[in-house]
Design a protein around this motif. Sequence first.
Motif, PDB file in Angstrom:
ATOM      1  N   ARG A 175      -6.254   4.130  -8.296  1.00 21.48           N
ATOM      2  CA  ARG A 175      -5.792   3.383  -7.128  1.00 21.48           C
ATOM      3  C   ARG A 175      -5.562   1.909  -7.450  1.00 21.48           C
ATOM      4  O   ARG A 175      -4.545   1.332  -7.074  1.00 21.48           O
ATOM      5  CB  ARG A 175      -6.842   3.521  -6.011  1.00 21.48           C
ATOM      6  CG  ARG A 175      -6.534   2.721  -4.749  1.00 21.48           C
ATOM      7  CD  ARG A 175      -5.343   3.298  -4.036  1.00 21.48           C
ATOM      8  NE  ARG A 175      -5.068   2.616  -2.797  1.00 21.48           N
ATOM      9  CZ  ARG A 175      -4.009   2.836  -2.046  1.00 21.48           C
ATOM     10  NH1 ARG A 175      -3.119   3.735  -2.438  1.00 21.48           N
ATOM     11  NH2 ARG A 175      -3.812   2.181  -0.930  1.00 21.48           N
ATOM     12  N   MET A 202      -1.977  -0.178  -7.318  1.00 21.85           N
ATOM     13  CA  MET A 202      -1.757  -1.318  -6.442  1.00 21.85           C
ATOM     14  C   MET A 202      -1.294  -2.534  -7.238  1.00 21.85           C
ATOM     15  O   MET A 202      -0.450  -3.307  -6.779  1.00 21.85           O
ATOM     16  CB  MET A 202      -3.039  -1.647  -5.677  1.00 21.85           C
ATOM     17  CG  MET A 202      -3.459  -0.579  -4.678  1.00 21.85           C
ATOM     18  SD  MET A 202      -2.148  -0.096  -3.542  1.00 21.85           S
ATOM     19  CE  MET A 202      -1.754  -1.668  -2.814  1.00 21.85           C
ATOM     20  N   ASP A 209       0.660   3.912  -2.920  1.00 16.16           N
ATOM     21  CA  ASP A 209       0.377   5.335  -2.684  1.00 16.16           C
ATOM     22  C   ASP A 209       1.401   6.224  -3.390  1.00 16.16           C
ATOM     23  O   ASP A 209       1.050   7.258  -3.982  1.00 16.16           O
ATOM     24  CB  ASP A 209       0.386   5.632  -1.187  1.00 16.16           C
ATOM     25  CG  ASP A 209      -0.792   4.976  -0.474  1.00 16.16           C
ATOM     26  OD1 ASP A 209      -1.790   4.653  -1.154  1.00 16.16           O
ATOM     27  OD2 ASP A 209      -0.705   4.777   0.752  1.00 16.16           O
ATOM     28  N   HIS A 257       0.824  -1.207   0.000  1.00 16.76           N
ATOM     29  CA  HIS A 257       0.000   0.000   0.000  1.00 16.76           C
ATOM     30  C   HIS A 257       0.862   1.261   0.000  1.00 16.76           C
ATOM     31  O   HIS A 257       0.515   2.251  -0.672  1.00 16.76           O
ATOM     32  CB  HIS A 257      -0.931  -0.005   1.212  1.00 16.76           C
ATOM     33  CG  HIS A 257      -2.189  -0.783   1.001  1.00 16.76           C
ATOM     34  ND1 HIS A 257      -3.255  -0.305   0.292  1.00 16.76           N
ATOM     35  CD2 HIS A 257      -2.533  -2.041   1.395  1.00 16.76           C
ATOM     36  CE1 HIS A 257      -4.212  -1.212   0.262  1.00 16.76           C
ATOM     37  NE2 HIS A 257      -3.805  -2.281   0.922  1.00 16.76           N
ATOM     38  N   THR A 304      -3.829  -6.846   0.800  1.00 13.33           N
ATOM     39  CA  THR A 304      -3.668  -5.692  -0.080  1.00 13.33           C
ATOM     40  C   THR A 304      -4.880  -5.517  -0.984  1.00 13.33           C
ATOM     41  O   THR A 304      -5.310  -4.389  -1.260  1.00 13.33           O
ATOM     42  CB  THR A 304      -2.404  -5.857  -0.949  1.00 13.33           C
ATOM     43  OG1 THR A 304      -1.263  -6.021  -0.091  1.00 13.33           O
ATOM     44  CG2 THR A 304      -2.178  -4.638  -1.830  1.00 13.33           C
ATOM     45  N   SER A 313       2.234  -2.025  -7.962  1.00 12.32           N
ATOM     46  CA  SER A 313       3.018  -2.198  -6.732  1.00 12.32           C
ATOM     47  C   SER A 313       3.320  -3.670  -6.470  1.00 12.32           C
ATOM     48  O   SER A 313       4.474  -4.048  -6.216  1.00 12.32           O
ATOM     49  CB  SER A 313       2.254  -1.599  -5.551  1.00 12.32           C
ATOM     50  OG  SER A 313       2.890  -1.901  -4.322  1.00 12.32           O
TER      51      SER A 313
END
Length: 350
Positions: free
Chosen positions: A73, A77, A63, A59, A171, A80
Amino acid sequence: MTADKQPTDPTKKELSYIGKVWQTVAIAAILVVFILIARVAFNVLLMALAGSLIAVYFHGLGDLIERKTKLSRNVAMIISVAGTIVISGVLLWFIGAKIQTQVAQLSNTLPHTINSAKAKLDQTLVGQKLIDYSSGDNSKKLLDTVQTFFSTSFGVLGDMYIILFLGIFFTASPSLYKDGILALVPASNKPVAQRIMDRISLSLKGWLKGMLLSMVLITILITAGLSIIGVPVALVLGLITGILEIIPNLGPLIAMIPGVLLGFTMSTGTAIIVALVYIISQTIVANIVTPLIQKKMINLPPALTLISQLIMGTLSGALGIILAVPLLAILIIMVDELYVKKIDQINAES
């Protein structure tokens, strides 16, 4: 006239006594089963905590990607999680062969390194005392302690596999689990529960950010310093130090041992320089990273941290030692919110 007392039936007394015995046995059996279940469940809860730390990392990185790229978003993620896995795989692909070679070299030279170090230590009075202490029963006790500390319930690889997938699940839908926890709390206490969760989240974020920074920085410093000195397998020693950096107090000391032993095989002066490299590197990391951690994380007394590591290491092996600090932080936050603040409130009202 008084009624005649009925004679007591000895059979009923015997049955009553047998019933109490069986009742006691049943309670003891239930207690033993409960302890065994709690022991296993404790390891599972530790893995859930480790998975939540992985989710905190995903997270945090998500971000950062969202702020820098203005992506949605969900896309941030996905980048990520997938990006971390891909980059880790690429790094292992490029440096894996070198790491494997140096690990094999370290394994082959370690017996000779230990014998050479013993020969160097045997030349001094202090060294002879150290050798005497580390041999015989003391050596067996030390090995037993290490085996106890570094044993895990499902195996290291199994734990890592489960923790990674728990982190991915947390997540994917963090609100699902947070709302589930809040649903178990009475309505009157939901604000307190939300405040506790927010404090824990902030504390874990600060700890994880500082720990990752310190692991990367110490790996670079140790690898560079040992390479300059000319110590073999510098990359592996740096990686070992970086991994063990996650264990406060004990990790740096354990990581220093193989480096200093290899230094002894070259010369006593080299061993001293290697020790200085470790000490200076740890000092630099502590002065840079520790203030960053303390901004986001509550102040933990060093003695209490060490005690928690010893207890958790005995209970849950390596995973317990690694998670002792965040678990202690969570415990202190909960005690502060659920006990200390209420006591202060009662004292203020009285």
